[in-house]
Design an enzyme around this catalytic site. Sequence first.
Site, PDB file in Angstrom:
ATOM      1  N   GLN A  30      26.872  43.173  46.944  1.00 31.93           N
ATOM      2  CA  GLN A  30      27.867  42.359  47.625  1.00 31.93           C
ATOM      3  C   GLN A  30      28.164  42.894  49.027  1.00 31.93           C
ATOM      4  O   GLN A  30      27.812  43.994  49.375  1.00 31.93           O
ATOM      5  CB  GLN A  30      29.173  42.261  46.826  1.00 31.93           C
ATOM      6  CG  GLN A  30      29.239  41.025  45.955  1.00 31.93           C
ATOM      7  CD  GLN A  30      29.569  39.786  46.759  1.00 31.93           C
ATOM      8  OE1 GLN A  30      29.516  39.780  47.963  1.00 31.93           O
ATOM      9  NE2 GLN A  30      29.892  38.715  46.072  1.00 31.93           N
ATOM     10  N   GLY A  78      40.190  37.102  46.397  1.00 32.54           N
ATOM     11  CA  GLY A  78      41.250  36.107  46.578  1.00 32.54           C
ATOM     12  C   GLY A  78      42.635  36.698  46.349  1.00 32.54           C
ATOM     13  O   GLY A  78      43.628  36.202  46.892  1.00 32.54           O
ATOM     14  N   ASN A 142      45.266  24.802  37.321  1.00 33.92           N
ATOM     15  CA  ASN A 142      44.000  24.559  37.985  1.00 33.92           C
ATOM     16  C   ASN A 142      44.268  24.079  39.423  1.00 33.92           C
ATOM     17  O   ASN A 142      45.207  23.312  39.654  1.00 33.92           O
ATOM     18  CB  ASN A 142      43.222  23.484  37.205  1.00 33.92           C
ATOM     19  CG  ASN A 142      41.772  23.467  37.604  1.00 33.92           C
ATOM     20  OD1 ASN A 142      41.439  23.100  38.718  1.00 33.92           O
ATOM     21  ND2 ASN A 142      40.909  23.882  36.682  1.00 33.92           N
ATOM     22  N   CYS A 308      41.943  48.483  60.861  1.00 31.63           N
ATOM     23  CA  CYS A 308      42.619  47.491  61.691  1.00 31.63           C
ATOM     24  C   CYS A 308      41.560  46.872  62.600  1.00 31.63           C
ATOM     25  O   CYS A 308      40.427  47.341  62.634  1.00 31.63           O
ATOM     26  CB  CYS A 308      43.751  48.103  62.518  1.00 31.63           C
ATOM     27  SG  CYS A 308      43.220  49.258  63.771  1.00 31.63           S
TER      28      CYS A 308
HETATM   29  P1  NAD Z   1      36.629  36.208  41.569  1.00 30.04           P
HETATM   30  O1  NAD Z   1      35.553  35.619  40.744  1.00 30.04           O
HETATM   31  O2  NAD Z   1      37.053  37.602  41.320  1.00 30.04           O
HETATM   32  O3  NAD Z   1      37.929  35.286  41.465  1.00 30.04           O
HETATM   33  C1  NAD Z   1      37.922  33.889  41.444  1.00 30.04           C
HETATM   34  C2  NAD Z   1      39.240  33.428  40.844  1.00 30.04           C
HETATM   35  O4  NAD Z   1      39.341  32.019  40.912  1.00 30.04           O
HETATM   36  C3  NAD Z   1      39.386  33.816  39.370  1.00 30.04           C
HETATM   37  O5  NAD Z   1      40.555  34.566  39.222  1.00 30.04           O
HETATM   38  C4  NAD Z   1      39.458  32.470  38.640  1.00 30.04           C
HETATM   39  O6  NAD Z   1      40.305  32.488  37.507  1.00 30.04           O
HETATM   40  C5  NAD Z   1      40.000  31.552  39.713  1.00 30.04           C
HETATM   41  N1  NAD Z   1      39.615  30.158  39.513  1.00 30.04           N
HETATM   42  C6  NAD Z   1      38.375  29.674  39.243  1.00 30.04           C
HETATM   43  N2  NAD Z   1      38.392  28.335  39.147  1.00 30.04           N
HETATM   44  C7  NAD Z   1      39.659  27.949  39.390  1.00 30.04           C
HETATM   45  C8  NAD Z   1      40.296  26.692  39.499  1.00 30.04           C
HETATM   46  N3  NAD Z   1      39.612  25.565  39.357  1.00 30.04           N
HETATM   47  N4  NAD Z   1      41.610  26.675  39.768  1.00 30.04           N
HETATM   48  C9  NAD Z   1      42.322  27.818  39.952  1.00 30.04           C
HETATM   49  N5  NAD Z   1      41.767  29.046  39.860  1.00 30.04           N
HETATM   50  C10 NAD Z   1      40.450  29.115  39.609  1.00 30.04           C
HETATM   51  O7  NAD Z   1      36.153  35.996  43.092  1.00 30.04           O
HETATM   52  P2  NAD Z   1      36.652  36.732  44.428  1.00 30.04           P
HETATM   53  O8  NAD Z   1      35.988  38.043  44.566  1.00 30.04           O
HETATM   54  O9  NAD Z   1      38.142  36.684  44.497  1.00 30.04           O
HETATM   55  O10 NAD Z   1      36.005  35.775  45.552  1.00 30.04           O
HETATM   56  C11 NAD Z   1      36.289  34.385  45.571  1.00 30.04           C
HETATM   57  C12 NAD Z   1      35.290  33.619  46.405  1.00 30.04           C
HETATM   58  O11 NAD Z   1      35.503  33.835  47.784  1.00 30.04           O
HETATM   59  C13 NAD Z   1      33.834  34.012  46.148  1.00 30.04           C
HETATM   60  O12 NAD Z   1      33.032  32.863  46.183  1.00 30.04           O
HETATM   61  C14 NAD Z   1      33.511  34.952  47.285  1.00 30.04           C
HETATM   62  O13 NAD Z   1      32.126  35.027  47.585  1.00 30.04           O
HETATM   63  C15 NAD Z   1      34.295  34.298  48.402  1.00 30.04           C
HETATM   64  N6  NAD Z   1      34.644  35.245  49.468  1.00 30.04           N
HETATM   65  C16 NAD Z   1      34.004  35.139  50.669  1.00 30.04           C
HETATM   66  C17 NAD Z   1      34.327  36.013  51.694  1.00 30.04           C
HETATM   67  C18 NAD Z   1      33.676  35.883  53.047  1.00 30.04           C
HETATM   68  O14 NAD Z   1      32.860  35.025  53.261  1.00 30.04           O
HETATM   69  N7  NAD Z   1      34.033  36.686  53.987  1.00 30.04           N
HETATM   70  C19 NAD Z   1      35.272  37.014  51.502  1.00 30.04           C
HETATM   71  C20 NAD Z   1      35.914  37.077  50.275  1.00 30.04           C
HETATM   72  C21 NAD Z   1      35.589  36.183  49.269  1.00 30.04           C
END
Ligand code: NAD
Length: 452
Positions: A30, A78, A142, A308
């Site tokens: 990652q 998130g 959701n 920072c």
């Molecule tokens: P994660 O899998 O740890 O968490 C996702 C969360 O979303 C879970 O807690 C799940 O219960 C919740 N969820 C799923 N479906 C849902 C719905 N329909 N309604 C409400 N809640 C729901 O993932 P994470 O590490 O927190 O990352 C989240 C996403 O953001 C990933 O796709 C990641 O690649 C992306 N992300 C991108 C960047 C970037 O581009 N810089 C940075 C951070 C995260």
Amino acid sequence: MRQNSQHVSGSVNWDHFDELGKKGLMMYDQMTPAAPIYIISQAIVQETYEIYATIAAQYFKNTLKGTLNVTAGLGDMGGAQPLSITMNEGVALIAEVEEELINKRVSSRYLDLKITDIDKAIDQALEAKAADKAISIGVLCNAVHLLEHMVARNVVPDTLTDQTSAHDPLIGYWPHEMSYEFAKKLRVENPKQYTLCADNSIYRHVELMLELQRKGSITFDYGNNIRARAKERGLKNAFDGFVPDYTHTLFGQDKGPFRWLALSGNPNDIAATDELIINMFPENKSMLRWMKMAKEKITFHGLPSRICWLGQGEREEAGLAFNELVRTGKVKAPIVIGRDYLNSGSAAGSSSHGSDWPILNALVNIACGASWVSLHYHGTVNADNSTLAGMVIVADGTNDAALRLSRILRNDPYTGVMRPVDSGNKIPQRAARENNLELNFIFNRLASTVEP
Ligand code: NAD
């Protein structure tokens, strides 16, 4: 020991990738953890803080005070959203299906409140917005249901995004037309059916986001591939209106991540560096707000650390000042300085097609004398998705370190300015002109600081 290798583009599918992984030759690292100095959740809180600070500067007088910011997902990354929004003085309303994740974020003080009734949560968020009160509310529901309630009540959030793991519908996205318990069973017993349901929900989710966007919400992508997934499911206009990202606005202003950790393990050493940074750059207001809040709200994991965002020139000044702290014994041991992948000169994703910039970035950092340079792949969506270059430099108080710090902390960020300017991006072109960072000038400076 991390094993983080390169593979030849196009040569790896998941089966082959897993096979190499079992032999200890390859791993899924990652983006954020792949950075040579990993500082756990502080980095993502800071990145998310900067994104909201950029939105605040662009649309709302430098603060999110009196704004409603809606999103979903309180997972590993998130989970940083509520704190990042309240640090920018806004109201956060966040849908999350898994109750224990809401509880976890409340107990770590990243999230202020858990509410289980959607309308009550919306009411409370609107009251806080009207009172200019910074508060974060996790709603046990959701995301689709939260947005449906908002549309039905004509409540239009000021900002709207999503951090569910929609990039992986089977593991990372909960469908909305079934209970959580049923979904958990279906995922194991009939993954195909589950994925189809998740994709239908993703379609509806993006459809609702677009509706709120049309009503006035600043709607942006947070790198979870939700729009592409909705488009694949048939939502033709899935990419309309979304702002693809805000980090490049910051890169265009030649700001970027600067992180450091205290090898002594002593939090007082980070306190000394915090004070130094705060006093050195009093005009960098969003950084100052971050530093003040980070001192109060960020718990150290592992070696004490800080991150920072600083501008071109500021990183070099800060690195040299840290070296002085070590030389004069004001901190107990050397300070290690790096950044994460998040420097536009050091990351190339599939949308860039070519990966020249991270390779150039790595070569520049080697020539400038970095303590550690890493070059690796990253794949949120598949194993073949991007190339990244990491960099670390140690401030050990010596003259040699001062020379190398100066070169690295000037030239590493330069690649992040050169790249968007080179590709004709208007915002960085303007910022580069304002900062006297003409491309020829940068190349000349680069050449003059690297020893033949
Ligand atoms: P994660 O899998 O740890 O968490 C996702 C969360 O979303 C879970 O807690 C799940 O219960 C919740 N969820 C799923 N479906 C849902 C719905 N329909 N309604 C409400 N809640 C729901 O993932 P994470 O590490 O927190 O990352 C989240 C996403 O953001 C990933 O796709 C990641 O690649 C992306 N992300 C991108 C960047 C970037 O581009 N810089 C940075 C951070 C995260």
